[in-house]
Design a protein around this motif. Structure first.
Motif, PDB file in Angstrom:
ATOM      1  N   HIS A 127       0.856  -1.179   0.000  1.00  0.00           N
ATOM      2  CA  HIS A 127       0.000   0.000   0.000  1.00  0.00           C
ATOM      3  C   HIS A 127       0.893   1.229   0.000  1.00  0.00           C
ATOM      4  N   TRP A 128       0.438   2.258  -0.697  1.00  0.00           N
ATOM      5  CA  TRP A 128       1.231   3.486  -0.843  1.00  0.00           C
ATOM      6  C   TRP A 128       1.692   4.033   0.508  1.00  0.00           C
ATOM      7  N   LEU A 129       0.855   3.881   1.535  1.00  0.00           N
ATOM      8  CA  LEU A 129       1.186   4.435   2.849  1.00  0.00           C
ATOM      9  C   LEU A 129       2.317   3.668   3.540  1.00  0.00           C
ATOM     10  N   ARG A 130       2.643   2.484   3.054  1.00  0.00           N
ATOM     11  CA  ARG A 130       3.734   1.688   3.638  1.00  0.00           C
ATOM     12  C   ARG A 130       5.077   1.964   2.946  1.00  0.00           C
ATOM     13  N   MET A 131       5.040   2.785   1.909  1.00  0.00           N
ATOM     14  CA  MET A 131       6.226   2.968   1.062  1.00  0.00           C
ATOM     15  C   MET A 131       7.463   3.443   1.856  1.00  0.00           C
ATOM     16  N   ASP A 132       7.265   4.452   2.718  1.00  0.00           N
ATOM     17  CA  ASP A 132       8.384   4.984   3.505  1.00  0.00           C
ATOM     18  C   ASP A 132       9.038   3.886   4.326  1.00  0.00           C
ATOM     19  N   ASP A 133       8.180   3.108   5.012  1.00  0.00           N
ATOM     20  CA  ASP A 133       8.661   2.035   5.877  1.00  0.00           C
ATOM     21  C   ASP A 133       9.486   1.016   5.071  1.00  0.00           C
ATOM     22  N   VAL A 134       8.963   0.643   3.913  1.00  0.00           N
ATOM     23  CA  VAL A 134       9.649  -0.347   3.077  1.00  0.00           C
ATOM     24  C   VAL A 134      10.997   0.203   2.584  1.00  0.00           C
ATOM     25  N   LEU A 135      10.988   1.431   2.100  1.00  0.00           N
ATOM     26  CA  LEU A 135      12.220   1.997   1.530  1.00  0.00           C
ATOM     27  C   LEU A 135      13.286   2.202   2.603  1.00  0.00           C
ATOM     28  N   GLN A 136      12.848   2.459   3.827  1.00  0.00           N
ATOM     29  CA  GLN A 136      13.833   2.606   4.915  1.00  0.00           C
ATOM     30  C   GLN A 136      14.515   1.282   5.259  1.00  0.00           C
ATOM     31  N   GLN A 137      13.743   0.187   5.189  1.00  0.00           N
ATOM     32  CA  GLN A 137      14.293  -1.112   5.618  1.00  0.00           C
ATOM     33  C   GLN A 137      15.034  -1.869   4.515  1.00  0.00           C
ATOM     34  N   VAL A 138      14.719  -1.506   3.262  1.00  0.00           N
ATOM     35  CA  VAL A 138      15.187  -2.372   2.171  1.00  0.00           C
ATOM     36  C   VAL A 138      16.673  -2.180   1.827  1.00  0.00           C
TER      37      VAL A 138
END
Ligand SMILES: NC(=O)c1ccc[n+]([C@@H]2O[C@H](COP(=O)([O-])OP(=O)(O)OC[C@H]3O[C@@H](n4cnc5c(N)ncnc54)[C@H](OP(=O)(O)O)[C@@H]3O)[C@@H](O)[C@H]2O)c1
Length: 214
Positions: A68-79
């Motif tokens: 979901h678009w709202l999870r994007m920040d979280d994903v990009l920080q961890q990846v």
């Protein structure tokens, strides 16, 4: 290829399973439980495993971004570092209620992502259909009448890989041009999704749109 699935929900789970069964090495990542990722990997077969976002990205030839678009920040920080990575995105820039696009007309989620990650190779695809369309696709993928699936991007290497993956899923890849075309495919994806859930006439209309290339 080695494919990292970033977001293993409806889209990531189904596409990752199809990729693994088509012979690719798949790492499922990002769900609310590790158990779910492991179950998905078991179901997808010997070529699949569960991992963290960073593990999914490491050594991957392509990444499928399906959160979901709202999870994007979280994903990009961890990846971790995504320099040079081919990222195939199916994430639509939706609001919390999933009723409206939060980016549109003059840009798109795919273009916003390309600005956040200027050193990655972003291709926008797999966002022109509701995931239910994928369910019978794997079974039918050797039959003659394949639906088309459009993709767009500015990176020729990324697009070549994406076309191969689309073929493996069972669709005919249609190159819709540069990444800015995502401005038109994202609202179109929303329309198809809305039609699909609009009652009796909806799904038939939505599936006809899916086959517009035929
Ligand atoms: N579904 C479709 O037909 C479709 C079609 C076109 C485009 N899209 C777009 O594709 C993207 C993904 O859609 P989807 O339907 O696959 O979404 P989804 O089923 O909600 O999958 C998102 C994944 O993110 C995980 N997640 C959510 N919050 C998390 C958190 N706090 N921590 C860790 N993991 C978390 C979910 O975990 P859990 O598995 O534990 O819930 C799930 O695996 C969206 O942007 C959507 O607009 C979807």
């Amino acid at each position: 290829m080695r494919i990292g699935i970033l977001g293993s929900g409806l889209m990531g789970g189904k596409l990752g399973t199809i990729f693994a069964r088509a012979g690719h090495e798949v790492v499922f990542s990002y769900a609310r439980s590790q158990k779910k990722l492991e179950q998905l990997a078991r179901h997808a077969g010997k070529k699949a495993r569960a991992g963290t976002l960073a593990e999914a990205a490491r050594d991957a030839d392509a990444l499928l971004l399906a959160v979901h678009w709202l999870r994007m920040d979280d994903v990009l920080q961890q990846v971790g570092d995504l320099t040079g990575k081919v990222i195939v995105t199916c994430s639509l820039p939706m609001n919390v209620d999933n009723t409206e696009l939060v980016i549109g007309l003059t840009s798109s989620g795919a273009e916003a992502l390309a600005k956040w990650l200027p050193k990655a190779r972003i291709v926008c695809a797999f966002n022109t259909m509701p995931s239910e369309v994928l369910f019978p696709v794997y079974e039918a993928r050797r039959k003659a009448n394949r639906a088309s699936l459009v993709y767009c991007g500015d990176d020729s290497h990324g697009k070549k890989i994406t076309a191969e993956l689309i073929r493996d899923v069972g669709f005919d890849p249609v190159d819709a041009g540069p990444l800015r075309i995502a401005r038109y495919t994202e609202p179109f994806a929303l329309l198809v999704g809305q039609l699909a859930y609009k009652g009796k006439e909806g799904p038939e209309l939505a599936y006809r749109f899916e086959r517009f290339g035929k």
